[in-house]
Write a protein that holds these residues in place. Sequence first.
Motif, PDB file in Angstrom:
ATOM      1  N   ARG A   9     -13.313  -4.724 -12.209  1.00 25.51           N
ATOM      2  CA  ARG A   9     -12.426  -5.079 -11.098  1.00 25.51           C
ATOM      3  C   ARG A   9     -12.262  -6.591 -10.988  1.00 25.51           C
ATOM      4  N   ARG A  10     -13.345  -7.325 -11.226  1.00 28.38           N
ATOM      5  CA  ARG A  10     -13.269  -8.777 -11.115  1.00 28.38           C
ATOM      6  C   ARG A  10     -12.330  -9.362 -12.160  1.00 28.38           C
ATOM      7  N   LYS A  11     -12.168  -8.663 -13.284  1.00 30.10           N
ATOM      8  CA  LYS A  11     -11.299  -9.151 -14.352  1.00 30.10           C
ATOM      9  C   LYS A  11      -9.852  -8.698 -14.172  1.00 30.10           C
ATOM     10  N   THR A  12      -9.588  -7.834 -13.212  1.00 31.75           N
ATOM     11  CA  THR A  12      -8.250  -7.294 -13.001  1.00 31.75           C
ATOM     12  C   THR A  12      -7.472  -8.176 -12.023  1.00 31.75           C
ATOM     13  N   ILE A  13      -6.296  -8.601 -12.447  1.00 35.47           N
ATOM     14  CA  ILE A  13      -5.421  -9.396 -11.579  1.00 35.47           C
ATOM     15  C   ILE A  13      -4.380  -8.456 -10.982  1.00 35.47           C
ATOM     16  N   PRO A  14      -4.266  -8.393  -9.662  1.00 37.84           N
ATOM     17  CA  PRO A  14      -3.241  -7.534  -9.063  1.00 37.84           C
ATOM     18  C   PRO A  14      -1.864  -7.887  -9.612  1.00 37.84           C
ATOM     19  N   ARG A  15      -1.045  -6.882  -9.815  1.00 40.72           N
ATOM     20  CA  ARG A  15       0.246  -7.124 -10.480  1.00 40.72           C
ATOM     21  C   ARG A  15       1.141  -8.068  -9.687  1.00 40.72           C
ATOM     22  N   ASP A  16       1.014  -8.063  -8.355  1.00 46.15           N
ATOM     23  CA  ASP A  16       1.847  -8.952  -7.543  1.00 46.15           C
ATOM     24  C   ASP A  16       1.434 -10.407  -7.717  1.00 46.15           C
ATOM     25  N   ILE A  17       0.134 -10.654  -7.849  1.00 48.27           N
ATOM     26  CA  ILE A  17      -0.339 -12.015  -8.112  1.00 48.27           C
ATOM     27  C   ILE A  17       0.081 -12.437  -9.515  1.00 48.27           C
ATOM     28  N   SER A  18       0.007 -11.507 -10.454  1.00 49.86           N
ATOM     29  CA  SER A  18       0.436 -11.796 -11.822  1.00 49.86           C
ATOM     30  C   SER A  18       1.918 -12.136 -11.860  1.00 49.86           C
ATOM     31  N   TRP A  19       2.718 -11.437 -11.061  1.00 49.71           N
ATOM     32  CA  TRP A  19       4.151 -11.717 -11.038  1.00 49.71           C
ATOM     33  C   TRP A  19       4.423 -13.131 -10.543  1.00 49.71           C
ATOM     34  N   ARG A  58       8.212  -6.145  -3.216  1.00 54.58           N
ATOM     35  CA  ARG A  58       6.772  -6.056  -3.379  1.00 54.58           C
ATOM     36  C   ARG A  58       6.011  -6.389  -2.095  1.00 54.58           C
ATOM     37  N   VAL A  59       6.353  -7.499  -1.450  1.00 46.59           N
ATOM     38  CA  VAL A  59       5.652  -7.857  -0.220  1.00 46.59           C
ATOM     39  C   VAL A  59       5.953  -6.834   0.874  1.00 46.59           C
ATOM     40  N   ALA A  60       7.195  -6.356   0.905  1.00 47.99           N
ATOM     41  CA  ALA A  60       7.547  -5.324   1.899  1.00 47.99           C
ATOM     42  C   ALA A  60       6.693  -4.078   1.699  1.00 47.99           C
ATOM     43  N   THR A  61       6.482  -3.692   0.444  1.00 46.93           N
ATOM     44  CA  THR A  61       5.654  -2.516   0.164  1.00 46.93           C
ATOM     45  C   THR A  61       4.210  -2.745   0.579  1.00 46.93           C
ATOM     46  N   LEU A  62       3.676  -3.915   0.280  1.00 45.31           N
ATOM     47  CA  LEU A  62       2.300  -4.229   0.657  1.00 45.31           C
ATOM     48  C   LEU A  62       2.128  -4.216   2.177  1.00 45.31           C
ATOM     49  N   ARG A  63       3.120  -4.675   2.890  1.00 45.28           N
ATOM     50  CA  ARG A  63       3.021  -4.673   4.352  1.00 45.28           C
ATOM     51  C   ARG A  63       3.045  -3.245   4.890  1.00 45.28           C
ATOM     52  N   ARG A  64       3.850  -2.407   4.286  1.00 50.51           N
ATOM     53  CA  ARG A  64       3.852  -0.995   4.700  1.00 50.51           C
ATOM     54  C   ARG A  64       2.478  -0.377   4.454  1.00 50.51           C
ATOM     55  N   MET A  65       1.885  -0.690   3.312  1.00 49.16           N
ATOM     56  CA  MET A  65       0.574  -0.147   2.986  1.00 49.16           C
ATOM     57  C   MET A  65      -0.491  -0.685   3.927  1.00 49.16           C
ATOM     58  N   SER A  66      -0.318  -1.942   4.329  1.00 52.37           N
ATOM     59  CA  SER A  66      -1.270  -2.533   5.266  1.00 52.37           C
ATOM     60  C   SER A  66      -1.207  -1.820   6.614  1.00 52.37           C
ATOM     61  N   SER A  73      -5.292   4.969  -0.140  1.00 49.56           N
ATOM     62  CA  SER A  73      -5.717   5.606  -1.386  1.00 49.56           C
ATOM     63  C   SER A  73      -4.723   6.669  -1.845  1.00 49.56           C
ATOM     64  N   LYS A  74      -4.017   7.287  -0.895  1.00 53.68           N
ATOM     65  CA  LYS A  74      -3.044   8.301  -1.268  1.00 53.68           C
ATOM     66  C   LYS A  74      -1.753   7.663  -1.756  1.00 53.68           C
ATOM     67  N   SER A  82      -7.569  -4.585  -1.234  1.00 56.13           N
ATOM     68  CA  SER A  82      -6.826  -4.132  -0.059  1.00 56.13           C
ATOM     69  C   SER A  82      -5.495  -4.877   0.018  1.00 56.13           C
ATOM     70  N   PRO A  83      -4.454  -4.240   0.574  1.00 57.38           N
ATOM     71  CA  PRO A  83      -3.159  -4.913   0.727  1.00 57.38           C
ATOM     72  C   PRO A  83      -3.266  -6.215   1.522  1.00 57.38           C
ATOM     73  N   ASP A  84      -4.112  -6.234   2.564  1.00 59.04           N
ATOM     74  CA  ASP A  84      -4.253  -7.444   3.375  1.00 59.04           C
ATOM     75  C   ASP A  84      -4.795  -8.606   2.553  1.00 59.04           C
ATOM     76  N   LYS A  85      -5.755  -8.324   1.686  1.00 56.20           N
ATOM     77  CA  LYS A  85      -6.328  -9.378   0.851  1.00 56.20           C
ATOM     78  C   LYS A  85      -5.285  -9.921  -0.125  1.00 56.20           C
ATOM     79  N   ILE A  86      -4.502  -9.029  -0.714  1.00 57.56           N
ATOM     80  CA  ILE A  86      -3.462  -9.464  -1.643  1.00 57.56           C
ATOM     81  C   ILE A  86      -2.387 -10.254  -0.905  1.00 57.56           C
ATOM     82  N   LEU A  87      -2.023  -9.812   0.299  1.00 55.38           N
ATOM     83  CA  LEU A  87      -1.020 -10.536   1.084  1.00 55.38           C
ATOM     84  C   LEU A  87      -1.486 -11.947   1.429  1.00 55.38           C
ATOM     85  N   ASN A  88      -2.754 -12.091   1.781  1.00 55.74           N
ATOM     86  CA  ASN A  88      -3.286 -13.421   2.079  1.00 55.74           C
ATOM     87  C   ASN A  88      -3.240 -14.326   0.851  1.00 55.74           C
ATOM     88  N   GLU A  89      -3.552 -13.750  -0.307  1.00 56.13           N
ATOM     89  CA  GLU A  89      -3.516 -14.532  -1.549  1.00 56.13           C
ATOM     90  C   GLU A  89      -2.074 -14.906  -1.904  1.00 56.13           C
TER      91      GLU A  89
END
Length: 372
Positions: A9-19, A58-66, A73-74, A82-89
């Motif tokens: 997990r530590r080596k995985t970059i979320p796709r939104d951060i990668s974008w 992408r950000v709109a989707t993350l906010r919905r998930m948040s 998980s579903k 978590s979506p909140d952590k990715i949004l902060n980043e």
Amino acid sequence: MTETTEQMRRKTIPRDISWLSFNARVLQEAADPTVPLRERLRFLGIFSNNQDEFFRVRVATLRRMSELSGSRSKMNMHMEQSPDKILNEIQSIVLQQGEAFDAIWRGIRDEMEKENIFIVSEQQLNETQQQFIQNYFEEEVRTNTIPLMVESIPQFPFLRDKSLYLGVVLSRKDGSMKRKFAIIEIPSRVLGRFVLLPSPAPNEHHIILLEDIIRYNLRNIFAYFGYDTYNAWVFKVTRDAEIDIDNDISTTLVSKIEKGLKNRRKGKPVRFVYDEEMDKGLLDYLLKRLNLSKKSGNLIPGGRIHNFRHFMDFPDVFPKKGQRRRSFTHPALQHTPRVTDVIQEQDVMLHSPTIPSTQSSICCARRPSTPT
């Protein structure tokens, strides 16, 4: 030893951060001094347009998930953060990229001025230019401009995505009248964003933005209200552009998609970009009416100019020189019809970055290792 799930997990970059890292490469092209000025402006426009779409989807989707964190998980099983952590980043990276963008834009403007290309504001006009934009406003802009005194209407007007707005504060110097707020949509869809001005010298090009023409004529627009001081700042709203499909089984799929596309235009605001010099009272009022909070991470302060995507259509006033170096065939690939034949024998470097950066990468075709 097999890596643990946590180590992976530590080596995985979320796709939104990668974008966002991908979009940073577009910004690097705008910073490259070997790229012609007109193309550098276009890269600024591409970067801005990419970022707009990123927030819409992408950000709109993350906010919905948040908002539906209990069902995360579903909704998206592959997310490790978590979506909140990715949004902060995302917020942190976007602000950093905004600072880099502003620095590159200042550098490009300096280079443009060396080529006698000047983007002037309403405060830098000579008498001839002032008369020109007064006439241009009366003949072209006024009929396409609808000022709204937003405090005087019960329902706040719908602010369109991809549109640019001027927030206006009307006041009197003697304080005898209560300040009022107004909004004007910049009619760039109809008139374009840039207007060529009469230049004081034949080898110079003076260009003004449409919003600055409106700024210059604010006194003319609001003259009948009795105010004598007018200040205006640019802002824009980015909305959730995800499509919601109705589950009604009695409706055809085509009808569901049509309805989803119509509702898409009325999505919730996911980003509010504004001039950081904006009057605090006006800013607070706009945020309140848009149901946004300063702590929500939706706010992106910036400079005087926004919607740089229009710069992809900047007037072609650049001298015909400084063309980019042409591509060439790698020497090792000149006399072979198959690239794979060459890389079976040796490594081949295909691209070398022109800007030293931690985000730059070298693209190469590597010879496969010999199996043991």
